[in-house]
Write a protein that holds these residues in place. Structure first.
Motif, short mmCIF file in Angstrom:
data_model
loop_
_atom_site.label_atom_id
_atom_site.label_comp_id
_atom_site.label_asym_id
_atom_site.label_seq_id
_atom_site.Cartn_x
_atom_site.Cartn_y
_atom_site.Cartn_z
N GLU A 1 3.91 -17.79 2.53
CA GLU A 1 4.31 -16.49 3.06
C GLU A 1 3.08 -15.58 3.08
O GLU A 1 2.32 -15.55 2.13
CB GLU A 1 5.39 -15.90 2.17
CG GLU A 1 5.86 -14.53 2.58
CD GLU A 1 6.90 -13.95 1.63
OE1 GLU A 1 7.14 -12.74 1.73
OE2 GLU A 1 7.44 -14.68 0.78
N ALA B 1 6.89 -13.11 11.70
CA ALA B 1 6.14 -14.34 11.48
C ALA B 1 5.33 -14.76 12.70
O ALA B 1 4.21 -15.27 12.57
CB ALA B 1 7.07 -15.46 11.06
N TRP C 1 1.32 -15.91 12.78
CA TRP C 1 1.39 -17.37 12.68
C TRP C 1 0.00 -18.02 12.67
O TRP C 1 -0.25 -18.95 11.89
CB TRP C 1 2.24 -17.97 13.80
CG TRP C 1 2.26 -19.45 13.68
CD1 TRP C 1 1.65 -20.35 14.50
CD2 TRP C 1 2.86 -20.21 12.63
NE1 TRP C 1 1.84 -21.62 14.02
CE2 TRP C 1 2.57 -21.56 12.88
CE3 TRP C 1 3.60 -19.89 11.49
CZ2 TRP C 1 3.01 -22.58 12.05
CZ3 TRP C 1 4.03 -20.91 10.66
CH2 TRP C 1 3.75 -22.23 10.94
N LEU D 1 -1.39 -17.71 9.24
CA LEU D 1 -0.68 -18.62 8.35
C LEU D 1 -1.13 -20.06 8.56
O LEU D 1 -1.37 -20.81 7.60
CB LEU D 1 0.83 -18.53 8.57
CG LEU D 1 1.57 -17.41 7.88
CD1 LEU D 1 2.97 -17.25 8.45
CD2 LEU D 1 1.63 -17.65 6.39
N VAL E 1 11.84 -19.39 14.11
CA VAL E 1 10.97 -18.22 14.13
C VAL E 1 10.67 -17.80 15.56
O VAL E 1 10.73 -16.64 15.92
CB VAL E 1 9.65 -18.51 13.36
CG1 VAL E 1 8.66 -17.39 13.55
CG2 VAL E 1 9.94 -18.72 11.89
N TYR F 1 11.45 -11.41 10.17
CA TYR F 1 11.72 -12.58 9.34
C TYR F 1 12.33 -12.13 8.02
O TYR F 1 11.84 -11.19 7.40
CB TYR F 1 10.40 -13.33 9.09
CG TYR F 1 10.57 -14.66 8.44
CD1 TYR F 1 10.75 -15.80 9.20
CD2 TYR F 1 10.56 -14.79 7.06
CE1 TYR F 1 10.91 -17.04 8.61
CE2 TYR F 1 10.71 -16.03 6.46
CZ TYR F 1 10.89 -17.15 7.24
OH TYR F 1 11.05 -18.37 6.65
N THR G 1 14.23 -18.19 5.71
CA THR G 1 13.65 -19.13 4.75
C THR G 1 14.69 -20.17 4.36
O THR G 1 14.40 -21.37 4.30
CB THR G 1 13.15 -18.38 3.50
OG1 THR G 1 12.16 -17.44 3.89
CG2 THR G 1 12.58 -19.34 2.47
#
Length: 156
Positions: A87, A94, A98, A101, A120, A128, A133
């Motif tokens: 996270e 998200a 991205w 991440l 997503v 999000y 999750t």
């Protein structure tokens, strides 16, 4: 006379006062922790499949603005896989972060970093939340359950 729909009741240690009910191909209901008690009282309408209990337990790490949770996925007494949750705390959309991440995950997972999860990219508001999750955990757990049903040579 109707075919039953599956409902998964899930818990997350990050949200100890909440209980998540995820419906097969449907919404995610977030209730308080007493939802389990309600489900017991409604046992005439729902069938409990205790043999399908699956969980991920592990360690939570924080590195700057990133939260990384590594877990061992167990089904009954045996380990079935590993979960990696990442996270980026400052961002709630998200798809906006991205690439960051992905770069972070590639730094320690190499080519095993996943692609953008379908849930997503399909979100209309983009925000999000914990339910998202839990949907990803449900997808992971269902993949692991299916792997267990089909014997595969060479996997221990």
């Amino acid at each position: 006379g109707q075919t039953g729909k599956l409902m998964y009741v899930m818990h997350n240690s990050e949200y100890p006062l909440s209980c998540f009910a995820l419906f097969e191909n449907g919404p995610c209901l977030v209730a308080d922790a007493n939802f389990d008690t309600l489900m017991v009282k409604l046992k005439g309408f729902f069938q409990n499949a205790k043999a399908n209990k699956i969980e991920s337990r592990g360690t939570r790490y924080q590195y700057c603005d990133f939260l990384v949770k590594l877990g061992t996925v167990t089904m009954g007494p045996s380990a079935r896989g590993i979960s990696v949750e990442v996270e980026y705390c400052p961002c709630v959309i998200a798809s906006d972060c991205w690439n960051l991440l992905l770069e972070f995950m590639q730094s320690f997972m190499g080519g095993h970093a996943p692609g953008l999860p379908a849930g997503v990219s399909a979100k209309h508001d983009g925000v999000y939340g914990p339910g998202d999750t839990m949907l990803q955990y449900m997808e992971l757990f269902n993949k692991i359950r299916k792997q267990q049903q089909v014997p595969v040579a060479g996997i221990r």
